[in-house]
Motif scaffolding. Structure first.
Motif, PDB file in Angstrom:
ATOM      1  N   SER A 153       0.823  -1.221   0.000  1.00 18.00           N
ATOM      2  CA  SER A 153       0.000   0.000   0.000  1.00 18.00           C
ATOM      3  C   SER A 153       0.850   1.261   0.000  1.00 18.00           C
ATOM      4  O   SER A 153       0.399   2.319  -0.432  1.00 18.00           O
ATOM      5  CB  SER A 153      -0.933  -0.002   1.214  1.00 18.00           C
ATOM      6  N   ARG A 154       2.085   1.148   0.478  1.00 14.74           N
ATOM      7  CA  ARG A 154       2.973   2.308   0.493  1.00 14.74           C
ATOM      8  C   ARG A 154       3.585   2.589  -0.873  1.00 14.74           C
ATOM      9  O   ARG A 154       4.078   3.692  -1.120  1.00 14.74           O
ATOM     10  CB  ARG A 154       4.110   2.099   1.499  1.00 14.74           C
ATOM     11  N   LEU A 155       3.569   1.603  -1.737  1.00 13.29           N
ATOM     12  CA  LEU A 155       4.262   1.730  -3.017  1.00 13.29           C
ATOM     13  C   LEU A 155       3.403   2.335  -4.116  1.00 13.29           C
ATOM     14  O   LEU A 155       3.927   3.006  -5.006  1.00 13.29           O
ATOM     15  CB  LEU A 155       4.776   0.366  -3.475  1.00 13.29           C
ATOM     16  N   ILE A 156       2.118   2.086  -4.088  1.00 12.05           N
ATOM     17  CA  ILE A 156       1.260   2.504  -5.198  1.00 12.05           C
ATOM     18  C   ILE A 156       0.663   3.874  -4.918  1.00 12.05           C
ATOM     19  O   ILE A 156      -0.117   4.047  -3.981  1.00 12.05           O
ATOM     20  CB  ILE A 156       0.159   1.465  -5.437  1.00 12.05           C
ATOM     21  N   PRO A 157       1.014   4.871  -5.724  1.00 15.89           N
ATOM     22  CA  PRO A 157       0.517   6.233  -5.495  1.00 15.89           C
ATOM     23  C   PRO A 157      -0.986   6.318  -5.725  1.00 15.89           C
ATOM     24  O   PRO A 157      -1.531   5.662  -6.623  1.00 15.89           O
ATOM     25  CB  PRO A 157       1.274   7.070  -6.547  1.00 15.89           C
ATOM     26  N   PHE A 158      -1.640   7.147  -4.926  1.00 16.79           N
ATOM     27  CA  PHE A 158      -3.084   7.344  -5.103  1.00 16.79           C
ATOM     28  C   PHE A 158      -3.372   7.896  -6.496  1.00 16.79           C
ATOM     29  O   PHE A 158      -4.383   7.560  -7.125  1.00 16.79           O
ATOM     30  CB  PHE A 158      -3.621   8.300  -4.037  1.00 16.79           C
ATOM     31  N   LYS A 159      -2.470   8.755  -6.982  1.00 19.51           N
ATOM     32  CA  LYS A 159      -2.646   9.331  -8.314  1.00 19.51           C
ATOM     33  C   LYS A 159      -2.716   8.244  -9.380  1.00 19.51           C
ATOM     34  O   LYS A 159      -3.461   8.367 -10.365  1.00 19.51           O
ATOM     35  CB  LYS A 159      -1.483  10.290  -8.611  1.00 19.51           C
ATOM     36  N   ALA A 160      -1.951   7.161  -9.190  1.00 14.80           N
ATOM     37  CA  ALA A 160      -1.975   6.058 -10.152  1.00 14.80           C
ATOM     38  C   ALA A 160      -3.297   5.294 -10.073  1.00 14.80           C
ATOM     39  O   ALA A 160      -3.855   4.905 -11.108  1.00 14.80           O
ATOM     40  CB  ALA A 160      -0.808   5.111  -9.888  1.00 14.80           C
ATOM     41  N   ILE A 161      -3.793   5.085  -8.861  1.00 18.91           N
ATOM     42  CA  ILE A 161      -5.094   4.429  -8.693  1.00 18.91           C
ATOM     43  C   ILE A 161      -6.179   5.243  -9.369  1.00 18.91           C
ATOM     44  O   ILE A 161      -7.043   4.716 -10.083  1.00 18.91           O
ATOM     45  CB  ILE A 161      -5.414   4.235  -7.194  1.00 18.91           C
ATOM     46  N   GLU A 162      -6.124   6.536  -9.144  1.00 16.95           N
ATOM     47  CA  GLU A 162      -7.101   7.443  -9.756  1.00 16.95           C
ATOM     48  C   GLU A 162      -7.021   7.366 -11.281  1.00 16.95           C
ATOM     49  O   GLU A 162      -8.041   7.346 -11.976  1.00 16.95           O
ATOM     50  CB  GLU A 162      -6.835   8.870  -9.273  1.00 16.95           C
ATOM     51  N   TRP A 163      -5.807   7.294 -11.806  1.00 12.17           N
ATOM     52  CA  TRP A 163      -5.594   7.227 -13.244  1.00 12.17           C
ATOM     53  C   TRP A 163      -6.125   5.916 -13.813  1.00 12.17           C
ATOM     54  O   TRP A 163      -6.743   5.890 -14.881  1.00 12.17           O
ATOM     55  CB  TRP A 163      -4.102   7.372 -13.531  1.00 12.17           C
ATOM     56  N   LEU A 164      -5.923   4.821 -13.095  1.00 10.55           N
ATOM     57  CA  LEU A 164      -6.360   3.512 -13.573  1.00 10.55           C
ATOM     58  C   LEU A 164      -7.883   3.353 -13.565  1.00 10.55           C
ATOM     59  O   LEU A 164      -8.422   2.547 -14.319  1.00 10.55           O
ATOM     60  CB  LEU A 164      -5.735   2.406 -12.718  1.00 10.55           C
TER      61      LEU A 164
END
Length: 311
Positions: free
Chosen positions: A194-205
């Motif tokens: 959970s520390r590795l994946i940026p929230f911005k990337a989740i939002e983008w996906l």
């Protein structure tokens, strides 16, 4: 103006001398924490970063946020931990080398498959960068459970928890002599992930909901084993000589005594065959075609990417 500049340079020199003095006073067997930028500057790792950039299909800014920053974070969390007590990745830094091999091989295989397979070629082309990112995160996190093999200690005697805390003092490590249950290891692995994946990337996906629907179960260890991405990860494990790490939780439980009790001393006795950080050319003979520097990206690009992370 000249005096101000002279004073700044003098202060930098004093800080450098102080840091050098601190490093010189570290007891044998301890390691001084190294930044992610420095740990990624070996020639082999620069080749890997260049290759990742060339196949990510992203701009430099998005690549830094979505790919390079998670790699940097993981690198700082594990420092120079090996991946195992013996074999190809038992050298200092072996865990990061194994992870980078896993990532680059998985992405190369995914480009061959053009995910997802149940869509038209046109739709797959449109979604390529999204699914590549899913493959990247899935492969980046595959070896995180191996961190559970280790326990760490600061020079002061306080505990350093590899993977949970970026060390801020000289540290040492050893294979864990305590038996840990699978539930704890899964929880710790999920927390690190959970520390590795940026929230911005989740939002983008989330623009492509199918990507999130696969990624989140994958990161929690509950994805469909027959999914094409899982098949890619399995093949990448084989090509990267990591077959015995395919089910790391089972591996720990069945082989704990061989791993956890391999040594009762800390890191000065852990690495018998210390190898420098440029081990990749020898460690990835079967993958030479996968890690050649891309003609689209040069070393100046790598330096730029790494320098931007330092800001």
């Amino acid at each position: 103006m000249f005096n101000i500049l002279k004073e700044i340079l003098h202060q930098k020199k004093r800080l450098t001398l102080l840091k050098d003095a601190q490093k010189k006073t570290i007891p044998a067997g301890f390691y001084y924490p190294i930044s992610g930028e420095e740990l990624l500057k070996s020639s082999c790792r620069e080749i890997m970063i260049n290759k990742l950039f060339s196949i990510s299909d992203l701009t430099k800014d998005l690549f830094i946020d979505f790919y390079l920053q998670p790699i940097k974070t993981l690198t700082e969390l594990v420092q120079i931990l090996p991946a195992s007590s013996e074999g190809e990745y038992s050298n200092e830094g072996g865990l990061i080398d194994a992870t980078l091999n896993m990532v680059i091989t998985s992405l190369k295989l995914s480009k061959r498959e053009m995910l997802p397979l149940d869509m038209s070629s046109e739709d797959r082309s449109d979604q390529n960068s999204f699914w590549s990112l899913v493959v990247f995160y899935s492969s980046l996190c595959q070896l995180i459970p191996l961190i559970n093999q280790f326990e760490g200690e600061y020079e002061s005697g306080n505990t350093w928890s590899p993977g949970l805390v970026i060390p801020n003092h000289p540290y040492r490590f050893r294979f864990n002599s305590k038996r840990m249950n699978a539930a704890y290891m899964l929880s710790k692995t999920s927390f690190i992930t959970s520390r590795l994946i940026p929230f911005k990337a989740i939002e983008w996906l989330t623009v492509q909901p199918e990507t999130i629907q696969f990624l989140l179960p994958m990161l929690s260890g509950s994805s469909n084993p027959n999914h094409e991405i899982n098949q890619i990860l399995k093949e990448a494990m084989t090509l990267s000589n990591l077959d015995h790490f395919i089910k790391p939780i089972d591996f720990y439980e069945k082989n704990h005594q061989n791993i956890g009790l391999a040594t009762s001393s800390f890191s000065q006795h852990l690495i018998v065959d210390t190898v420098n950080s440029d081990i990749c050319p020898d460690a990835t003979i079967e993958l030479k075609s996968l890690i050649q520097p891309s003609p689209l990206v040069n070393s100046a690009d790598t330096e730029l990417l790494l320098s931007l992370l330092e800001k």
